[in-house]
Design a protein around this motif. Structure first.
Motif, short mmCIF file in Angstrom:
data_model
loop_
_atom_site.label_atom_id
_atom_site.label_comp_id
_atom_site.label_asym_id
_atom_site.label_seq_id
_atom_site.Cartn_x
_atom_site.Cartn_y
_atom_site.Cartn_z
N ALA A 163 -12.48 -3.75 4.49
CA ALA A 163 -13.69 -4.57 4.52
C ALA A 163 -14.89 -3.79 3.98
O ALA A 163 -14.97 -2.58 4.17
CB ALA A 163 -13.96 -5.03 5.95
N ASN A 164 -15.81 -4.51 3.33
CA ASN A 164 -17.03 -3.87 2.88
C ASN A 164 -17.89 -3.52 4.10
O ASN A 164 -18.02 -4.32 5.02
CB ASN A 164 -17.80 -4.81 1.95
CG ASN A 164 -17.12 -4.92 0.60
OD1 ASN A 164 -16.54 -5.95 0.29
ND2 ASN A 164 -17.18 -3.88 -0.18
N ARG A 165 -18.47 -2.33 4.06
CA ARG A 165 -19.24 -1.79 5.19
C ARG A 165 -20.73 -2.07 4.98
O ARG A 165 -21.28 -1.71 3.94
CB ARG A 165 -18.97 -0.30 5.30
CG ARG A 165 -17.47 -0.02 5.44
CD ARG A 165 -17.10 1.44 5.23
NE ARG A 165 -17.65 2.23 6.32
CZ ARG A 165 -18.67 3.09 6.19
NH1 ARG A 165 -19.24 3.28 5.03
NH2 ARG A 165 -19.11 3.76 7.23
N PHE A 170 -16.61 -9.09 6.65
CA PHE A 170 -17.33 -7.85 6.41
C PHE A 170 -17.39 -7.02 7.69
O PHE A 170 -17.30 -7.56 8.78
CB PHE A 170 -18.76 -8.13 5.93
CG PHE A 170 -18.81 -8.82 4.60
CD1 PHE A 170 -18.69 -8.10 3.42
CD2 PHE A 170 -18.96 -10.20 4.51
CE1 PHE A 170 -18.71 -8.73 2.19
CE2 PHE A 170 -19.00 -10.85 3.29
CZ PHE A 170 -18.87 -10.11 2.12
N GLU A 171 -17.55 -5.71 7.52
CA GLU A 171 -17.65 -4.82 8.68
C GLU A 171 -19.09 -4.34 8.80
O GLU A 171 -19.63 -3.72 7.88
CB GLU A 171 -16.72 -3.63 8.49
CG GLU A 171 -16.75 -2.65 9.65
CD GLU A 171 -15.98 -1.37 9.39
OE1 GLU A 171 -16.01 -0.50 10.25
OE2 GLU A 171 -15.34 -1.25 8.31
N VAL A 172 -19.74 -4.64 9.94
CA VAL A 172 -21.10 -4.15 10.17
C VAL A 172 -20.96 -2.78 10.80
O VAL A 172 -20.49 -2.64 11.93
CB VAL A 172 -21.89 -5.13 11.07
CG1 VAL A 172 -23.26 -4.55 11.41
CG2 VAL A 172 -22.03 -6.48 10.39
N VAL A 173 -21.33 -1.73 10.04
CA VAL A 173 -21.12 -0.36 10.50
C VAL A 173 -22.31 0.21 11.26
O VAL A 173 -22.18 1.18 11.98
CB VAL A 173 -20.73 0.60 9.35
CG1 VAL A 173 -19.33 0.30 8.86
CG2 VAL A 173 -21.73 0.54 8.21
N ASP A 176 -21.65 0.26 2.09
CA ASP A 176 -21.47 -0.33 0.76
C ASP A 176 -22.69 -1.16 0.37
O ASP A 176 -22.99 -1.35 -0.80
CB ASP A 176 -20.23 -1.22 0.73
CG ASP A 176 -18.96 -0.43 1.01
OD1 ASP A 176 -18.82 0.68 0.45
OD2 ASP A 176 -18.14 -0.90 1.81
N LEU A 177 -23.38 -1.70 1.40
CA LEU A 177 -24.50 -2.59 1.15
C LEU A 177 -25.43 -2.61 2.36
O LEU A 177 -24.98 -2.40 3.49
CB LEU A 177 -23.99 -4.01 0.87
CG LEU A 177 -25.04 -5.04 0.50
CD1 LEU A 177 -24.62 -5.77 -0.77
CD2 LEU A 177 -25.26 -6.03 1.61
N LYS A 214 -22.22 -11.11 -4.79
CA LYS A 214 -22.77 -10.84 -6.11
C LYS A 214 -23.20 -9.36 -6.22
O LYS A 214 -22.88 -8.68 -7.19
CB LYS A 214 -23.95 -11.78 -6.38
CG LYS A 214 -24.43 -11.77 -7.82
CD LYS A 214 -25.54 -12.77 -8.02
CE LYS A 214 -26.86 -12.01 -8.09
NZ LYS A 214 -28.05 -12.80 -8.12
N ALA A 215 -23.93 -8.87 -5.23
CA ALA A 215 -24.43 -7.49 -5.25
C ALA A 215 -23.28 -6.48 -5.23
O ALA A 215 -23.31 -5.47 -5.93
CB ALA A 215 -25.37 -7.26 -4.08
N LEU A 216 -22.26 -6.76 -4.44
CA LEU A 216 -21.14 -5.83 -4.33
C LEU A 216 -20.32 -5.75 -5.61
O LEU A 216 -19.71 -4.74 -5.89
CB LEU A 216 -20.22 -6.23 -3.17
CG LEU A 216 -20.77 -5.95 -1.77
CD1 LEU A 216 -19.91 -6.64 -0.72
CD2 LEU A 216 -20.85 -4.45 -1.50
#
Length: 121
Positions: A2-4, A27-30, A49-50, A117-119
């Motif tokens: 998952a994107n962090r 998504f993963e909220v880190v 990641d974002l 889009k940003a990723l």
């Protein structure tokens, strides 16, 4: 994997809303931060990641934090969150390197669209 994502907003309720949208969409909220200074520290700790970054916050605002993160990490992907009527600040943020912006109150589809889009830029 998952994107962090790092969520930055001075309002706990707004962080909770974004976190809910993100986790439901895989998504993963880190980490979470409640002002720009904390955002810069957390970014260094977790290297997400974002980042979703509120523009208006006490202590250090989102645009200052954006500039600070981008100075050290030019490839950082940051999406600004703003209330209606903050167009001038949104333009400043985009010029400072923000990838996109989402307007409060959040619409889940728009949040996910901006993040995807940003990723993938």
């Amino acid at each position: 994997m998952a994107n962090r994502i790092l969520i930055v907003d001075d309002a706990a309720f707004m962080r909770m809303m974004i976190k809910d949208i993100l986790t439901k969409n895989g998504f993963e909220v880190v980490a979470e931060a409640q002002d720009g200074g904390e955002a810069v520290e957390k970014f260094e700790d977790v290297l997400p990641d974002l980042v979703t970054m509120d523009i208006t916050m006490p202590e250090k605002d989102g645009i200052s934090a954006l500039k600070e993160i981008k100075a050290k990490h030019p490839n950082a992907k940051i999406i600004m969150c703003s209330a209606m009527g903050q167009q001038a600040m949104v333009i400043d943020a985009i010029q400072a390197g923000a990838k996109d912006f989402i307007v409060k109150p959040f619409q889940a589809e728009r949040v996910i669209e901006a993040i995807q889009k940003a990723l993938h830029e």
